[in-house]
Design a protein around this motif. Structure first.
Motif, mmCIF file in Angstrom:
data_model
loop_
_atom_site.group_PDB
_atom_site.id
_atom_site.type_symbol
_atom_site.label_atom_id
_atom_site.label_comp_id
_atom_site.label_asym_id
_atom_site.label_seq_id
_atom_site.Cartn_x
_atom_site.Cartn_y
_atom_site.Cartn_z
ATOM 1 N N LYS A 1 -12.535 44.776 47.540
ATOM 2 C CA LYS A 1 -13.971 44.962 47.342
ATOM 3 C C LYS A 1 -14.611 45.545 48.599
ATOM 4 O O LYS A 1 -14.153 45.280 49.713
ATOM 5 N N ARG A 2 -15.648 46.325 48.389
ATOM 6 C CA ARG A 2 -16.345 46.923 49.532
ATOM 7 C C ARG A 2 -17.127 45.840 50.264
ATOM 8 O O ARG A 2 -17.785 44.999 49.642
ATOM 9 N N GLY B 1 -12.126 39.759 48.728
ATOM 10 C CA GLY B 1 -13.570 39.805 48.503
ATOM 11 C C GLY B 1 -14.309 40.558 49.592
ATOM 12 O O GLY B 1 -13.769 40.820 50.679
ATOM 13 N N SER B 2 -15.547 40.860 49.249
ATOM 14 C CA SER B 2 -16.435 41.587 50.162
ATOM 15 C C SER B 2 -16.453 41.009 51.576
ATOM 16 O O SER B 2 -16.389 41.732 52.556
ATOM 17 N N CYS C 1 -12.966 48.488 44.844
ATOM 18 C CA CYS C 1 -14.018 47.978 43.955
ATOM 19 C C CYS C 1 -15.369 48.041 44.650
ATOM 20 O O CYS C 1 -15.617 47.321 45.616
ATOM 21 N N GLU C 2 -16.220 48.925 44.119
ATOM 22 C CA GLU C 2 -17.594 49.046 44.633
ATOM 23 C C GLU C 2 -18.416 47.900 44.026
ATOM 24 O O GLU C 2 -18.443 47.739 42.814
ATOM 25 N N ARG C 3 -19.075 47.118 44.861
ATOM 26 C CA ARG C 3 -19.808 45.949 44.373
ATOM 27 C C ARG C 3 -21.212 45.883 44.960
ATOM 28 O O ARG C 3 -21.818 44.826 45.026
ATOM 29 N N ASP D 1 -18.143 46.871 40.116
ATOM 30 C CA ASP D 1 -18.565 45.524 39.716
ATOM 31 C C ASP D 1 -20.097 45.523 39.631
ATOM 32 O O ASP D 1 -20.779 45.328 40.632
ATOM 33 N N GLU E 1 -9.349 35.863 43.462
ATOM 34 C CA GLU E 1 -9.558 36.131 44.892
ATOM 35 C C GLU E 1 -8.656 35.284 45.780
ATOM 36 O O GLU E 1 -8.491 34.081 45.562
ATOM 37 N N TRP F 1 -14.426 51.034 54.690
ATOM 38 C CA TRP F 1 -13.758 50.541 53.478
ATOM 39 C C TRP F 1 -12.381 51.205 53.321
ATOM 40 O O TRP F 1 -11.380 50.545 53.078
ATOM 41 N N GLN G 1 -7.385 39.644 44.685
ATOM 42 C CA GLN G 1 -8.668 40.243 45.058
ATOM 43 C C GLN G 1 -9.006 39.852 46.494
ATOM 44 O O GLN G 1 -8.957 38.678 46.854
#
Ligand code: PEP
Ligand code: MN
Length: 285
Positions: free
Chosen positions: A146-147, A123-124, A174-176, A208, A103, A156, A121
């Motif tokens: 990431k969402r 992050g959310s 990336c759905e988390r 994820d 990340e 998103w 990455q």
């Protein structure tokens, strides 16, 4: 056109495939492939990370994960090793030949991470950090986006649009899990997002199940559901001793449980006629 333009199917009908070159075989992420990303939530120390990296390689993981810069809710929690941990990631890449995803929280870390990692990455919590997204648009490395904790699908995809519009076409969604009214799980896994994204966008989507559930015993079932629903891969947290993990132990799989899950995921992927790991030459592991 949709508000998101370059991310939409109207803009590009064919699925985007992202190839990551490594010293071993190249890895492909995208439709028709099943890519497994795994590792501890955070890189904790050299010994455990390298041991884990070797285990994951032996089990057939395609990409390693490991956070150096951790976004933690409390300022008193372990926030990762930061810059000094980069040598550990370098060593893991050298020993295994596998690519590493980590990340980026701050553009000031871009030079360090760009040189030493393969996937950046976002992050959310930074999904709508627009200045970070704009910088990611200028980079020629894949971005795992990431969402956001409470982001709609449109928000998103508009975040992805920032990166695409900036000139970087290598975006992996990336759905988390998203925040809902349910307190029993850390988040609510949005499996429906997978076919929806596939309908709206040409971008790859991975899931994820670790952050999406927050509970280790939910990780394998949700991972299987994700692949069955058409996800292009999964990203999973693994730890040698989850009870002692410095972050996210409750959602981390033990090596034994992870090995079992990988077998299930690979069987499912083959059933869905996906290339496992997505190697171009047709030979997959
Ligand atoms: C992570 O994957 O390390 C992470 C912090 O996840 P998220 O941004 O989805 O909370
Ligand atoms: Mn984590």
């Amino acid at each position: 056109m949709k508000p998101f333009k370059m991310a939409s199917r109207e803009y590009r009908e064919t699925d985007t495939l992202i190839e990551i070159k490594t010293t071993a075989q190249p890895v492909v992420i995208g439709e028709g492939h099943c890519t497994i990303i795994a590792g501890p939530c955070a890189v904790e120390n050299q010994e455990s990370y390298i041991e884990m990296a070797k285990f994951l390689q032996a089990v057939g993981v395609h990409i390693l994960r490991g956070g150096l810069f951790k976004p933690r809710t409390s300022p008193y929690s372990f926030k990762g090793l930061g810059g000094p941990g980069i040598d550990i990631i370098q060593e893991a890449r050298r020993v295994t030949g596998l690519p590493v995803a980590t990340e980026i929280m701050d553009v000031r870390d871009l030079d360090l991470l760009y040189e030493n990692t393969d996937i950046l990455q976002v992050g959310s919590r930074n999904m709508q950090n627009f200045s970070l997204l704009q910088e990611m648009g200028k980079v020629d490395k894949p971005i795992l986006l990431k969402r956001g904790l409470s982001a709609t699908i449109e928000e998103w995809l508009l975040a992805a649009e920032y990166i695409l519009n900036g000139g970087n076409e290598k975006v992996i969604l990336c759905e988390r899990g998203i925040r809902t009214f349910e307190p029993y799980t850390r988040n609510t896994a949005d499996i429906g997002a997978i076919p929806l994204i596939k309908h709206l966008s040409h971008l790859p989507i991975i899931v994820d199940p670790s952050h999406a559930t927050g509970k280790w015993y939910m990780v394998a079932p949700v991972a299987r559901a994700a692949i069955a629903a058409g996800a292009d891969g999964i990203m999973v947290e693994v730890h040698q001793d989850p009870d002692k993990a410095l972050s996210d132990g409750k959602q981390s799989l033990t090596p034994d449980n992870f090995r079992k899950m990988v077998k299930e995921i690979k069987d499912l992927a083959r059933l869905g006629q996906k290339q496992v790991g997505g190697y171009y030459n047709g030979k997959s592991t």
